[in-house]
Design a protein around this motif. Structure first.
Motif, PDB file in Angstrom:
ATOM      1  N   LYS A  23       0.824  -1.214   0.000  1.00  0.00           N
ATOM      2  CA  LYS A  23       0.000   0.000   0.000  1.00  0.00           C
ATOM      3  C   LYS A  23       0.853   1.256   0.000  1.00  0.00           C
ATOM      4  O   LYS A  23       0.525   2.237  -0.665  1.00  0.00           O
ATOM      5  CB  LYS A  23      -0.942  -0.014   1.201  1.00  0.00           C
ATOM      6  N   PHE A  27       0.875   4.076  -2.926  1.00  0.00           N
ATOM      7  CA  PHE A  27       0.675   5.468  -2.587  1.00  0.00           C
ATOM      8  C   PHE A  27       1.827   6.329  -3.105  1.00  0.00           C
ATOM      9  O   PHE A  27       1.604   7.427  -3.626  1.00  0.00           O
ATOM     10  CB  PHE A  27       0.537   5.622  -1.074  1.00  0.00           C
ATOM     11  N   ILE A  37      -6.037  10.239   0.346  1.00  0.00           N
ATOM     12  CA  ILE A  37      -6.061   8.780   0.220  1.00  0.00           C
ATOM     13  C   ILE A  37      -7.206   8.316  -0.679  1.00  0.00           C
ATOM     14  O   ILE A  37      -7.075   7.336  -1.415  1.00  0.00           O
ATOM     15  CB  ILE A  37      -6.114   8.100   1.609  1.00  0.00           C
ATOM     16  N   GLN A  38      -8.323   9.028  -0.665  1.00  0.00           N
ATOM     17  CA  GLN A  38      -9.437   8.647  -1.532  1.00  0.00           C
ATOM     18  C   GLN A  38      -9.072   8.848  -3.001  1.00  0.00           C
ATOM     19  O   GLN A  38      -9.450   8.051  -3.848  1.00  0.00           O
ATOM     20  CB  GLN A  38     -10.693   9.444  -1.170  1.00  0.00           C
ATOM     21  N   LYS A  41      -6.991   5.902  -3.973  1.00  0.00           N
ATOM     22  CA  LYS A  41      -7.845   4.728  -4.191  1.00  0.00           C
ATOM     23  C   LYS A  41      -8.592   4.827  -5.514  1.00  0.00           C
ATOM     24  O   LYS A  41      -8.796   3.821  -6.197  1.00  0.00           O
ATOM     25  CB  LYS A  41      -8.843   4.579  -3.048  1.00  0.00           C
ATOM     26  N   ASP A  42      -9.013   6.037  -5.885  1.00  0.00           N
ATOM     27  CA  ASP A  42      -9.747   6.203  -7.140  1.00  0.00           C
ATOM     28  C   ASP A  42      -8.840   6.028  -8.355  1.00  0.00           C
ATOM     29  O   ASP A  42      -9.283   5.546  -9.391  1.00  0.00           O
ATOM     30  CB  ASP A  42     -10.410   7.579  -7.182  1.00  0.00           C
ATOM     31  N   THR A  44      -6.090   4.127  -8.454  1.00  0.00           N
ATOM     32  CA  THR A  44      -5.556   2.769  -8.503  1.00  0.00           C
ATOM     33  C   THR A  44      -6.656   1.811  -8.978  1.00  0.00           C
ATOM     34  O   THR A  44      -7.773   1.861  -8.477  1.00  0.00           O
ATOM     35  CB  THR A  44      -5.088   2.338  -7.103  1.00  0.00           C
ATOM     36  N   PRO A  46      -9.057  -1.295  -9.148  1.00  0.00           N
ATOM     37  CA  PRO A  46      -9.539  -2.060  -8.000  1.00  0.00           C
ATOM     38  C   PRO A  46      -8.869  -3.423  -7.831  1.00  0.00           C
ATOM     39  O   PRO A  46      -8.698  -3.896  -6.710  1.00  0.00           O
ATOM     40  CB  PRO A  46     -11.036  -2.221  -8.255  1.00  0.00           C
ATOM     41  N   TRP A  49      -5.640  -2.796  -5.949  1.00  0.00           N
ATOM     42  CA  TRP A  49      -5.871  -2.434  -4.548  1.00  0.00           C
ATOM     43  C   TRP A  49      -6.335  -3.650  -3.751  1.00  0.00           C
ATOM     44  O   TRP A  49      -6.020  -3.786  -2.575  1.00  0.00           O
ATOM     45  CB  TRP A  49      -6.891  -1.309  -4.465  1.00  0.00           C
ATOM     46  N   SER A  50      -7.075  -4.549  -4.392  1.00  0.00           N
ATOM     47  CA  SER A  50      -7.570  -5.721  -3.666  1.00  0.00           C
ATOM     48  C   SER A  50      -6.459  -6.740  -3.398  1.00  0.00           C
ATOM     49  O   SER A  50      -6.584  -7.547  -2.479  1.00  0.00           O
ATOM     50  CB  SER A  50      -8.720  -6.380  -4.425  1.00  0.00           C
ATOM     51  N   ASN A  53      -5.328  -6.140   0.021  1.00  0.00           N
ATOM     52  CA  ASN A  53      -6.315  -6.599   1.009  1.00  0.00           C
ATOM     53  C   ASN A  53      -6.279  -8.119   1.157  1.00  0.00           C
ATOM     54  O   ASN A  53      -6.398  -8.645   2.277  1.00  0.00           O
ATOM     55  CB  ASN A  53      -7.708  -6.137   0.625  1.00  0.00           C
TER      56      ASN A  53
END
Length: 80
Positions: A23, A27, A37-38, A41-42, A44, A46, A49-50, A53
């Motif tokens: 992460k 970033f 940070i939002q 996330k937008d 990157t 999905p 980003w997953s 996770n």
């Protein structure tokens, strides 16, 4: 069996640390401000980003499994 528990504990810690590093690298690659940070996330995708996770989730599962194995007194009942 306690050695297997220790292996799972350390692998879980490494996977959770790797998740945080992933992460941070995502970033830093976007060169954003810490308050955006939002936006990071937008920008990157999905599926990328997953990955972080899932890495954290598998690390957490591995860590908890290692704790269960390490502290379990009778893994195989009546085994000699």
């Amino acid at each position: 069996m306690k050695n297997l528990g220790i292996v799972f504990i350390f692998s879980g810690i490494l996977l959770m640390g790797l998740s945080g590093l992933e992460k941070v690298l995502i970033f830093l690659s976007i060169d954003g401000n810490v308050h955006q940070i939002q936006t990071v996330k937008d920008l990157t995708p999905p599926y990328i980003w997953s990955i972080t996770n899932f890495t954290f989730g598998f690390g957490l599962i591995s860590f908890m499994l290692g704790l269960a194995i390490f502290f379990n007194k009778h893994i195989i009942p009546n085994a000699k």
